[in-house]
Design an enzyme around this catalytic site. Structure first.
Site, short mmCIF file in Angstrom:
data_model
loop_
_atom_site.label_atom_id
_atom_site.label_comp_id
_atom_site.label_asym_id
_atom_site.label_seq_id
_atom_site.Cartn_x
_atom_site.Cartn_y
_atom_site.Cartn_z
N GLU A 148 -7.24 4.83 7.23
CA GLU A 148 -6.80 6.44 7.12
C GLU A 148 -7.66 6.86 6.30
O GLU A 148 -8.09 8.13 6.44
CB GLU A 148 -5.46 6.43 6.24
CG GLU A 148 -4.02 6.12 7.48
CD GLU A 148 -3.13 5.69 6.48
OE1 GLU A 148 -2.69 5.59 5.30
OE2 GLU A 148 -1.95 4.95 7.25
N LYS A 165 0.02 4.32 -0.36
CA LYS A 165 -0.39 5.55 0.27
C LYS A 165 -0.44 6.50 -0.62
O LYS A 165 -0.14 6.53 -1.89
CB LYS A 165 0.31 5.66 1.70
CG LYS A 165 0.03 4.19 2.70
CD LYS A 165 0.08 4.45 3.82
CE LYS A 165 -0.04 3.29 4.74
NZ LYS A 165 0.01 3.30 6.25
N GLY A 180 2.04 2.28 10.70
CA GLY A 180 3.11 3.10 10.64
C GLY A 180 3.74 3.64 11.90
O GLY A 180 4.61 4.60 12.10
N HIS A 226 -9.63 1.43 4.10
CA HIS A 226 -8.24 1.90 5.03
C HIS A 226 -8.79 2.67 6.26
O HIS A 226 -9.41 3.54 6.22
CB HIS A 226 -7.33 2.16 4.24
CG HIS A 226 -5.91 1.97 4.84
ND1 HIS A 226 -5.71 2.96 5.82
CD2 HIS A 226 -4.80 1.13 4.92
CE1 HIS A 226 -4.44 2.70 6.12
NE2 HIS A 226 -3.91 1.55 5.67
N ASN A 276 1.07 -1.22 -0.11
CA ASN A 276 -0.12 0.01 0.13
C ASN A 276 1.00 1.21 0.02
O ASN A 276 1.62 1.49 0.98
CB ASN A 276 -1.05 0.04 1.28
CG ASN A 276 -1.79 1.25 1.27
OD1 ASN A 276 -1.70 2.00 0.45
ND2 ASN A 276 -2.37 1.46 2.66
N SER A 336 3.16 -2.07 10.28
CA SER A 336 4.39 -2.44 10.55
C SER A 336 4.98 -3.78 10.15
O SER A 336 5.93 -4.14 10.76
CB SER A 336 4.81 -2.01 12.15
OG SER A 336 4.31 -0.71 12.25
N GLU A 346 -5.94 -4.74 10.17
CA GLU A 346 -5.02 -3.98 10.41
C GLU A 346 -5.23 -3.07 11.77
O GLU A 346 -5.87 -2.26 11.61
CB GLU A 346 -4.50 -2.85 9.32
CG GLU A 346 -4.30 -3.57 8.01
CD GLU A 346 -3.84 -2.57 7.21
OE1 GLU A 346 -2.65 -2.81 6.64
OE2 GLU A 346 -4.43 -1.38 6.88
P1 PGA Z 1 2.55 0.04 7.68
O1 PGA Z 1 1.02 0.32 6.94
O2 PGA Z 1 3.22 -1.16 7.08
O3 PGA Z 1 3.38 1.25 7.36
O4 PGA Z 1 2.33 0.07 9.17
C1 PGA Z 1 0.21 -0.78 6.64
C2 PGA Z 1 -1.09 0.01 6.05
O5 PGA Z 1 -1.50 0.91 6.49
O6 PGA Z 1 -1.53 -0.81 5.13
#
Ligand code: PGA
Length: 250
Positions: free
Chosen positions: A97, A12, A173, A95, A10, A213, A167
């Site tokens: 976010e 982003k 993140g 997601h 992803n 992560s 998630e």
């Molecule tokens: P990350 O993000 O691996 O940077 O923690 C995962 C995601 O948001 O899909």
């Protein structure tokens, strides 16, 4: 039944179109693995060049979002048919976010999931709890609710093809990866929820990723869990590490 692993990046809001081509060219040889479905979910403006750059490789291109109407007066949105025509095979839906910053709800997630399926795009449906919810002990109830609403109106045969990404928001993140036990526990609960809503065969077929992560160091143990069928990877998907994550079993 052996479910095929699926590892999705992803990106982003990262990488311009020219940077996208460069990154795909760098990662292409590193992500070859016949045992795993590999997906790069990229910003909408990168999709066309990403599809072209990924040609002849095992990389499928996905989108990070999509609207649930066919076309019309929805300034700034991307329609499912546009994604299909551009060569997109997967789309991330809901997601955390997008739920937090762009007001997505379980209801809009459900509409998008139905639309993606209608157009033959595989939805990667995101769910996961906040740290407060985990501390309050309501993680599983919360995730079950997200999944039940996301899949409303989806038939068992359609559900078999979708991908769910668990998630935990506190792990995204942050560098704080869920323990394998925590991740496996919720993935088991999601599968049990699918079995309740549909049946055992559907629950056995559906692929459930862990995200938050994921790194080259944590992937092998996470992906070795019986109910974790791969990962949704943010930060590490922009680096050569992604090759090691995809090749977690080598
Ligand atoms: P990350 O993000 O691996 O940077 O923690 C995962 C995601 O948001 O899909």
């Amino acid at each position: 039944m052996m479910r095929r692993k699926i590892v999705a990046g992803n990106w982003k809001m990262n990488k311009t179109p020219s940077e996208a081509v460069e990154l795909i060219n760098t990662l292409k040889p590193l992500v070859a693995n016949d045992d795993v479905d590999v997906v790069f979910c990229v910003p909408a403006i990168d999709i066309t060049v990403a599809v072209e750059a990924a040609k002849g490789s095992n990389i499928a291109i996905g989108a990070e979002n999509m609207y649930y109407e066919e076309s019309g007066a929805y300034t700034g949105e991307i329609a499912p048919a546009m994604l299909v025509d551009a060569g997109v095979k997967y789309v991330i839906i809901g997601h955390s976010e997008r739920r937090e910053y762009f007001a997505e709800t379980d209801e809009t997630v459900n509409k998008k999931v139905l639309k993606a399926i209608e157009h033959g795009i595989v939805p990667i449906i995101c769910c996961g709890e906040t740290l407060t919810q985990r501390e309050q002990g309501v993680t599983i109830d919360f995730v079950r609710q997200q999944i039940k609403i996301a899949l409303q109106g989806v038939t068992a045969d359609q559900a078999k093809e979708v991908v769910i990404a668990y998630e935990p928001i506190w792990a995204i993140g942050t560098g704080v990866v869920a323990t394998t036990e925590q991740a496996q526990e919720v993935c088991v609960a999601i599968r049990a929820c699918i079995a309740e809503v549909y049946d055992e065969a559907t629950a056995e077929a559906i692929r459930i990723q862990y995200g938050g992560s994921v790194s080259a160091a944590s992937a092998p143990e996470l992906f070795a869990q019986a109910d974790i069928d791969g990962g949704l990877v943010g930060g590490a998907s922009l680096k050569p590490d992604f090759g090691a994550i995809v090749n977690y079993n080598k």
